[in-house]
Scaffold this motif. Structure first.
Motif, PDB file in Angstrom:
ATOM      1  N   MET A   1       0.817  -1.195   0.000  1.00  0.00           N
ATOM      2  CA  MET A   1       0.000   0.000   0.000  1.00  0.00           C
ATOM      3  C   MET A   1       0.860   1.258   0.000  1.00  0.00           C
ATOM      4  SD  MET A   1      -3.143   0.891   2.592  1.00  0.00           S
ATOM      5  CE  MET A   1      -2.082   1.243   3.992  1.00  0.00           C
ATOM      6  N   THR A   2       2.103   1.155   0.479  1.00  0.00           N
ATOM      7  CA  THR A   2       2.977   2.329   0.524  1.00  0.00           C
ATOM      8  C   THR A   2       3.516   2.650  -0.851  1.00  0.00           C
ATOM      9  OG1 THR A   2       3.610   1.812   2.785  1.00  0.00           O
ATOM     10  CG2 THR A   2       5.042   3.297   1.555  1.00  0.00           C
ATOM     11  N   ARG A   3       3.534   3.911  -1.204  1.00  0.00           N
ATOM     12  CA  ARG A   3       4.060   4.340  -2.490  1.00  0.00           C
ATOM     13  C   ARG A   3       5.152   5.364  -2.253  1.00  0.00           C
ATOM     14  NH1 ARG A   3       0.559   7.925  -6.646  1.00  0.00           N
ATOM     15  NH2 ARG A   3       0.726   9.308  -4.855  1.00  0.00           N
ATOM     16  N   VAL A   4       6.234   5.271  -2.975  1.00  0.00           N
ATOM     17  CA  VAL A   4       7.327   6.245  -2.898  1.00  0.00           C
ATOM     18  C   VAL A   4       7.312   7.064  -4.186  1.00  0.00           C
ATOM     19  CG1 VAL A   4       9.788   6.582  -2.673  1.00  0.00           C
ATOM     20  CG2 VAL A   4       8.689   4.723  -1.429  1.00  0.00           C
ATOM     21  N   THR A   5       7.205   8.363  -4.036  1.00  0.00           N
ATOM     22  CA  THR A   5       7.153   9.246  -5.195  1.00  0.00           C
ATOM     23  C   THR A   5       8.555   9.531  -5.705  1.00  0.00           C
ATOM     24  OG1 THR A   5       7.207  11.193  -3.774  1.00  0.00           O
ATOM     25  CG2 THR A   5       5.039  10.301  -4.312  1.00  0.00           C
ATOM     26  N   ASP A   6       8.610  10.289  -6.806  1.00  0.00           N
ATOM     27  CA  ASP A   6       9.906  10.582  -7.405  1.00  0.00           C
ATOM     28  C   ASP A   6      10.822  11.329  -6.456  1.00  0.00           C
ATOM     29  OD1 ASP A   6       9.066   9.329  -9.670  1.00  0.00           O
ATOM     30  OD2 ASP A   6       8.427  11.171 -10.693  1.00  0.00           O
ATOM     31  N   ASP A   7      10.236  12.131  -5.543  1.00  0.00           N
ATOM     32  CA  ASP A   7      11.083  12.868  -4.618  1.00  0.00           C
ATOM     33  C   ASP A   7      11.288  12.098  -3.310  1.00  0.00           C
ATOM     34  OD1 ASP A   7       8.551  13.052  -3.654  1.00  0.00           O
ATOM     35  OD2 ASP A   7       8.431  15.250  -3.680  1.00  0.00           O
ATOM     36  N   ASP A   8      10.987  10.802  -3.351  1.00  0.00           N
ATOM     37  CA  ASP A   8      11.217   9.901  -2.217  1.00  0.00           C
ATOM     38  C   ASP A   8      10.403  10.253  -0.981  1.00  0.00           C
ATOM     39  OD1 ASP A   8      12.974   8.311  -3.636  1.00  0.00           O
ATOM     40  OD2 ASP A   8      14.718   9.516  -3.091  1.00  0.00           O
ATOM     41  N   GLU A   9       9.293  10.947  -1.133  1.00  0.00           N
ATOM     42  CA  GLU A   9       8.413  11.203  -0.002  1.00  0.00           C
ATOM     43  C   GLU A   9       7.418  10.050   0.114  1.00  0.00           C
ATOM     44  OE1 GLU A   9       6.501  14.933  -0.223  1.00  0.00           O
ATOM     45  OE2 GLU A   9       8.354  16.111  -0.172  1.00  0.00           O
ATOM     46  N   PRO A  10       7.360   9.392   1.264  1.00  0.00           N
ATOM     47  CA  PRO A  10       6.437   8.258   1.409  1.00  0.00           C
ATOM     48  C   PRO A  10       4.986   8.729   1.371  1.00  0.00           C
ATOM     49  CG  PRO A  10       7.382   8.834   3.524  1.00  0.00           C
ATOM     50  CD  PRO A  10       8.111   9.661   2.499  1.00  0.00           C
ATOM     51  N   GLY A  11       4.102   7.853   0.941  1.00  0.00           N
ATOM     52  CA  GLY A  11       2.686   8.167   0.897  1.00  0.00           C
ATOM     53  C   GLY A  11       1.879   6.901   0.780  1.00  0.00           C
ATOM     54  N   ILE A  12       0.578   7.041   0.578  1.00  0.00           N
ATOM     55  CA  ILE A  12      -0.318   5.906   0.433  1.00  0.00           C
ATOM     56  C   ILE A  12      -0.822   5.865  -0.995  1.00  0.00           C
ATOM     57  CG2 ILE A  12      -2.482   4.877   1.212  1.00  0.00           C
ATOM     58  CD1 ILE A  12      -2.062   6.162   3.906  1.00  0.00           C
ATOM     59  N   ASP A  13      -0.715   4.720  -1.578  1.00  0.00           N
ATOM     60  CA  ASP A  13      -1.139   4.535  -2.958  1.00  0.00           C
ATOM     61  C   ASP A  13      -2.639   4.790  -3.078  1.00  0.00           C
ATOM     62  OD1 ASP A  13      -1.740   3.732  -5.500  1.00  0.00           O
ATOM     63  OD2 ASP A  13      -0.716   1.796  -5.369  1.00  0.00           O
ATOM     64  N   PRO A  14      -3.061   5.785  -3.868  1.00  0.00           N
ATOM     65  CA  PRO A  14      -4.495   6.078  -3.984  1.00  0.00           C
ATOM     66  C   PRO A  14      -5.284   4.972  -4.663  1.00  0.00           C
ATOM     67  CG  PRO A  14      -3.229   7.368  -5.564  1.00  0.00           C
ATOM     68  CD  PRO A  14      -2.229   6.707  -4.661  1.00  0.00           C
ATOM     69  N   ASP A  15      -4.610   4.047  -5.317  1.00  0.00           N
ATOM     70  CA  ASP A  15      -5.304   2.932  -5.954  1.00  0.00           C
ATOM     71  C   ASP A  15      -5.484   1.737  -5.012  1.00  0.00           C
ATOM     72  OD1 ASP A  15      -5.509   4.295  -8.376  1.00  0.00           O
ATOM     73  OD2 ASP A  15      -3.490   3.655  -8.983  1.00  0.00           O
ATOM     74  N   SER A  16      -4.922   1.835  -3.820  1.00  0.00           N
ATOM     75  CA  SER A  16      -5.050   0.736  -2.864  1.00  0.00           C
ATOM     76  C   SER A  16      -6.400   0.814  -2.152  1.00  0.00           C
ATOM     77  CB  SER A  16      -3.919   0.792  -1.835  1.00  0.00           C
ATOM     78  OG  SER A  16      -4.033   1.968  -1.048  1.00  0.00           O
ATOM     79  N   ARG A  17      -6.736  -0.241  -1.429  1.00  0.00           N
ATOM     80  CA  ARG A  17      -8.005  -0.292  -0.694  1.00  0.00           C
ATOM     81  C   ARG A  17      -7.712  -0.677   0.753  1.00  0.00           C
ATOM     82  NH1 ARG A  17     -11.918  -4.338  -3.076  1.00  0.00           N
ATOM     83  NH2 ARG A  17     -13.227  -3.427  -1.440  1.00  0.00           N
ATOM     84  N   PRO A  18      -7.345   0.279   1.596  1.00  0.00           N
ATOM     85  CA  PRO A  18      -7.013  -0.030   2.995  1.00  0.00           C
ATOM     86  C   PRO A  18      -8.214  -0.598   3.757  1.00  0.00           C
ATOM     87  CG  PRO A  18      -6.259   2.166   2.378  1.00  0.00           C
ATOM     88  CD  PRO A  18      -7.139   1.690   1.274  1.00  0.00           C
ATOM     89  N   TYR A  19      -7.893  -1.372   4.790  1.00  0.00           N
ATOM     90  CA  TYR A  19      -8.908  -1.916   5.686  1.00  0.00           C
ATOM     91  C   TYR A  19      -9.141  -0.943   6.842  1.00  0.00           C
ATOM     92  CZ  TYR A  19      -8.412  -6.361   3.245  1.00  0.00           C
ATOM     93  OH  TYR A  19      -8.396  -7.351   2.285  1.00  0.00           O
ATOM     94  N   LEU A  20     -10.348  -0.950   7.364  1.00  0.00           N
ATOM     95  CA  LEU A  20     -10.723  -0.083   8.471  1.00  0.00           C
ATOM     96  C   LEU A  20     -11.294  -0.934   9.606  1.00  0.00           C
ATOM     97  CD1 LEU A  20     -12.707   2.579   6.392  1.00  0.00           C
ATOM     98  CD2 LEU A  20     -10.326   2.739   7.132  1.00  0.00           C
ATOM     99  N   SER A  21     -10.962  -0.581  10.831  1.00  0.00           N
ATOM    100  CA  SER A  21     -11.579  -1.229  11.989  1.00  0.00           C
ATOM    101  C   SER A  21     -12.949  -0.604  12.232  1.00  0.00           C
ATOM    102  CB  SER A  21     -10.705  -1.059  13.236  1.00  0.00           C
ATOM    103  OG  SER A  21      -9.475  -1.725  13.087  1.00  0.00           O
ATOM    104  N   LEU A  22     -13.921  -1.432  12.565  1.00  0.00           N
ATOM    105  CA  LEU A  22     -15.271  -0.962  12.863  1.00  0.00           C
ATOM    106  C   LEU A  22     -15.570  -1.193  14.340  1.00  0.00           C
ATOM    107  CD1 LEU A  22     -17.322  -2.394   9.846  1.00  0.00           C
ATOM    108  CD2 LEU A  22     -16.323  -0.113  10.082  1.00  0.00           C
ATOM    109  N   TYR A  23     -16.195  -0.213  14.972  1.00  0.00           N
ATOM    110  CA  TYR A  23     -16.598  -0.347  16.370  1.00  0.00           C
ATOM    111  C   TYR A  23     -17.842   0.490  16.607  1.00  0.00           C
ATOM    112  CZ  TYR A  23     -16.679   0.377  21.433  1.00  0.00           C
ATOM    113  OH  TYR A  23     -17.074   0.469  22.742  1.00  0.00           O
ATOM    114  N   ASN A  24     -18.918  -0.140  17.049  1.00  0.00           N
ATOM    115  CA  ASN A  24     -20.149   0.544  17.403  1.00  0.00           C
ATOM    116  C   ASN A  24     -20.231   0.611  18.920  1.00  0.00           C
ATOM    117  OD1 ASN A  24     -22.853   1.270  17.993  1.00  0.00           O
ATOM    118  ND2 ASN A  24     -23.557   0.431  16.044  1.00  0.00           N
TER     119      ASN A  24
END
Length: 273
Positions: A1-24
């Motif tokens: 899910m991690t993406r490294v851009t040309d300037d080597d700044e870490p980020g999150i790949d916008p094409d990924s689908r992260p999981y979320l914790s749910l709590y009611n």
């Protein structure tokens, strides 16, 4: 899910689908969701009346594992694909659990004496008969309803073991307490008194056999509340704060510093020296 851009700044790949914790927090249901494409919506994958957690992914396969437990059902591990559909249970912890008399957990809504909507967890004793008032242990701290689905192995060496108490015929009441700044004891009384009254109204709690137990900050309530109400037949305080004034300047044995932050901005919520 991690993406490294040309300037080597870490980020999150916008094409990924992260999981979320749910709590009611109103139902104590837990589970997982996953973003759909574009991160504009999330799809619920798992949502159970259980304590669901620990989601991890295999490092070399598109397989995930998570755990689930309830007060009356030990923690087991489940394996599934990326959408967590049709999970397969891969453990069977304590398979003899159905052969043992066990209590059950209920989540109850109540209104504090100050008018705040709150909840408490009611752990019914093993072999409880509906409509039969039983001795009840009230355990105090702060917000305890998130513990509703935690499985605890009964043990005589664990001196605050809710399961062991229910095995001995006690109901256990875990009230949520929302403390008011500079008035912690009275605000606790407003919550606990109303919770006990509700349990009595439900026909579960014997009003003449209510005990109070608390440790540390809960121990303060276990020493303070009996000075303001006679609803408790007995109270047990572990490591309590018994002199609220001298506590402010006391040295805590662990960090070796005065309890100033604990008093002003911590659990005591006094706001000022």
């Amino acid at each position: 899910m991690t993406r490294v851009t040309d300037d080597d700044e870490p980020g999150i790949d916008p094409d990924s689908r992260p999981y979320l914790s749910l709590y009611n927090e109103k139902t104590e249901q837990r589970g997982y969701a996953r973003f759909t494409g574009g991160w504009e919506m999330a799809e619920t994958l798992v949502l159970q009346n259980a304590y669901v957690g620990g989601l991890v992914r295999a490092d070399s396969a598109d397989v995930l594992l998570y755990s689930a437990e309830r007060f009356d059902d030990p923690r087991d591990l489940f394996v599934a694909g990326p959408d967590l559909a049709n999970p397969a249970r891969v453990t069977e912890i304590n398979p003899f659990i159905d052969e043992v008399a066990w209590g059950r957990a209920e989540l109850v809504d109540f209104v504090s004496e100050s008018g705040r909507d709150l909840q408490f967890v009611l752990l019914l004793p093993a072999n409880y008969e509906e409509g039969s008032p039983v001795p009840t242990i009230v355990y105090t701290y702060e917000i305890l309803s998130p513990q509703m689905h935690l499985f605890r192995v009964p043990s005589e060496r664990d001196y605050y073991n809710y399961t062991a108490w229910t095995q001995h015929g006690y109901a256990v009441l875990l009230p949520d307490i929302v403390y008011r700044a500079r008035d912690p004891g009275v605000s606790a009384l407003e919550s606990v008194s109303a919770a006990v009254a509700k349990a009595v109204e439900m026909g579960v709690t014997d009003p003449d056999a209510v005990g109070l137990i608390g440790h540390s900050w809960g121990g303060y309530q276990a020493t303070f509340l009996p000075t303001r109400t006679d609803i408790f037949a007995a109270s047990v305080a572990g490591a309590p704060l018994t002199d609220f004034v001298s506590f402010m300047g006391a040295l805590h044995w662990n960090p070796g510093i005065a309890e100033l932050s604990h008093w002003e901005t911590g659990q005591a919520r006094m706001e000022v020296p």
